[in-house]
Scaffold this active site. Structure first.
Site, PDB file in Angstrom:
ATOM      1  N   GLY A  13      43.554  39.199  47.402  1.00 15.80           N
ATOM      2  CA  GLY A  13      43.000  40.418  47.023  1.00 15.80           C
ATOM      3  C   GLY A  13      43.326  41.686  47.899  1.00 15.80           C
ATOM      4  CB  THR A  15      46.296  45.343  45.650  1.00 17.82           C
ATOM      5  OG1 THR A  15      45.707  44.783  44.638  1.00 17.82           O
ATOM      6  CG2 THR A  15      47.386  44.458  45.916  1.00 17.82           C
ATOM      7  NE  ARG A  16      40.511  46.998  42.774  1.00 18.54           N
ATOM      8  CZ  ARG A  16      40.200  47.311  41.482  1.00 18.54           C
ATOM      9  NH1 ARG A  16      40.796  46.559  40.467  1.00 18.54           N
ATOM     10  NH2 ARG A  16      39.293  48.037  41.163  1.00 18.54           N
ATOM     11  CB  THR A  38      44.726  37.948  39.845  1.00 17.72           C
ATOM     12  OG1 THR A  38      44.229  37.425  41.057  1.00 17.72           O
ATOM     13  CG2 THR A  38      44.712  37.299  38.692  1.00 17.72           C
ATOM     14  CG  ASN A  91      39.484  40.572  50.603  1.00 16.36           C
ATOM     15  OD1 ASN A  91      38.234  41.012  50.883  1.00 16.36           O
ATOM     16  ND2 ASN A  91      40.016  41.210  49.617  1.00 16.36           N
ATOM     17  CB  SER A 143      28.991  38.685  50.605  1.00 10.23           C
ATOM     18  OG  SER A 143      27.872  39.702  50.158  1.00 10.23           O
ATOM     19  CE1 TYR A 156      31.028  38.193  45.521  1.00 10.96           C
ATOM     20  CE2 TYR A 156      28.846  38.918  46.477  1.00 10.96           C
ATOM     21  CZ  TYR A 156      30.351  38.762  46.512  1.00 10.96           C
ATOM     22  OH  TYR A 156      30.794  39.592  47.573  1.00 10.96           O
ATOM     23  CE  LYS A 160      32.292  36.384  48.345  1.00 13.14           C
ATOM     24  NZ  LYS A 160      33.567  36.549  48.746  1.00 13.14           N
TER      25      LYS A 160
END
Length: 248
Positions: A13, A15-16, A38, A91, A143, A156, A160
């Site tokens: 993950g 790229t951002r 992805t 990530n 998180s 979520y 985490k």
């Protein structure tokens, strides 16, 4: 000589958002980095363009980390290109918020698939490579949601919390091989998700954070890069909050 000169790093993950901040931090300190993603080719190409000063040190890999076969194929390509793997940063993650009573099967399963299966598949294949070199750093981006439990995030938060537990288990299994495994737990970080919120909602969030500001991707990246160093070799099986005091 830079801190990570010639190190080989994978960031899922990457790229951002937080992932991009971590990728950039490693590149700035001399590492070769594979940033995985992805779907979003546009974001990936933009990353490559904006970080063009790092030349051939940045590689982009597109595949689904929740697909064990695609993960195996990725590692085959990695071994063809690199002689070793020093750092894996898990990530990549998604959210699909809904209160428990109304959450659909797909909302539950997809979040667990990316966040939990993806972390497991990527780590499982990384460990043998690191063991060959008797050195490695695996860092899960968890998180504070996994510790506090935020309303509407049963899926979520579960993943985490699981990443923190996975860090503890993996750390015990591979510590003798010179590999450390830790989790980093960001709070509210300025990413696309935060940018889409109303100003009023942002003010409400900030009012709950003791340091009275949102976090930056660089705040997380600083902790990740420290945990990747040789100097952090006595830190393993733990989790570090990067939350401005929220949840403490």
């Amino acid at each position: 000589m830079t801190r990570f000169h010639d190190w080989k790093v994978v960031v899922t993950g990457g790229t951002r958002g937080i992932g991009r901040g971590i990728v950039e931090a490693f590149l700035q300190q001399g590492a070769y980095v594979m940033a995985t993603y992805t779907k979003n080719d546009q974001e990936a190409n933009l990353l490559k363009e904006e970080l063009s000063q790092f030349g051939d040190k940045l590689f982009l890999e597109k595949f689904d980390i929740s697909n064990s076969e695609e993960v195996k194929q990725f590692y085959s390509r990695l071994e063809e290109r690199w002689d070793r793997l020093d750092v894996l940063v898990n990530n990549a993650g998604i959210k699909s918020d809904q209160i428990t009573a109304l959450m659909k099967d797909e909302e539950w399963k997809r979040v667990l698939s990316i966040n939990l299966d993806g972390t497991f598949f990527m780590s499982r294949s990384a460990i043998p490579l690191m063991m060959k070199n008797r050195f490695g750093r695996i860092i899960h981006i968890s998180s504070i949601s996994g510790k506090m439990g935020l309303s509407g995030q049963v899926n979520y938060s579960a993943t985490k919390a699981a990443q923190v537990a996975m860090s503890q288990v993996m750390a015990k299994e591979v510590g003798k091989k010179g590999i450390t495994v830790n989790a980093v737990c960001p709070g509210f970080i300025e990413t696309d998700m935060i940018a889409s919120m109303t100003d009023e909602h942002k003010r409400e969030i900030i009012s709950e954070i003791p340091v009275r500001r949102l976090g930056l991707a660089s705040d997380v990246a600083h902790v990740v890069t420290f945990l990747a160093t040789r100097e952090s070799s006595y830190i393993t099986g733990t989790s570090i909050d990067v939350s401005g005091g929220l949840g403490s």
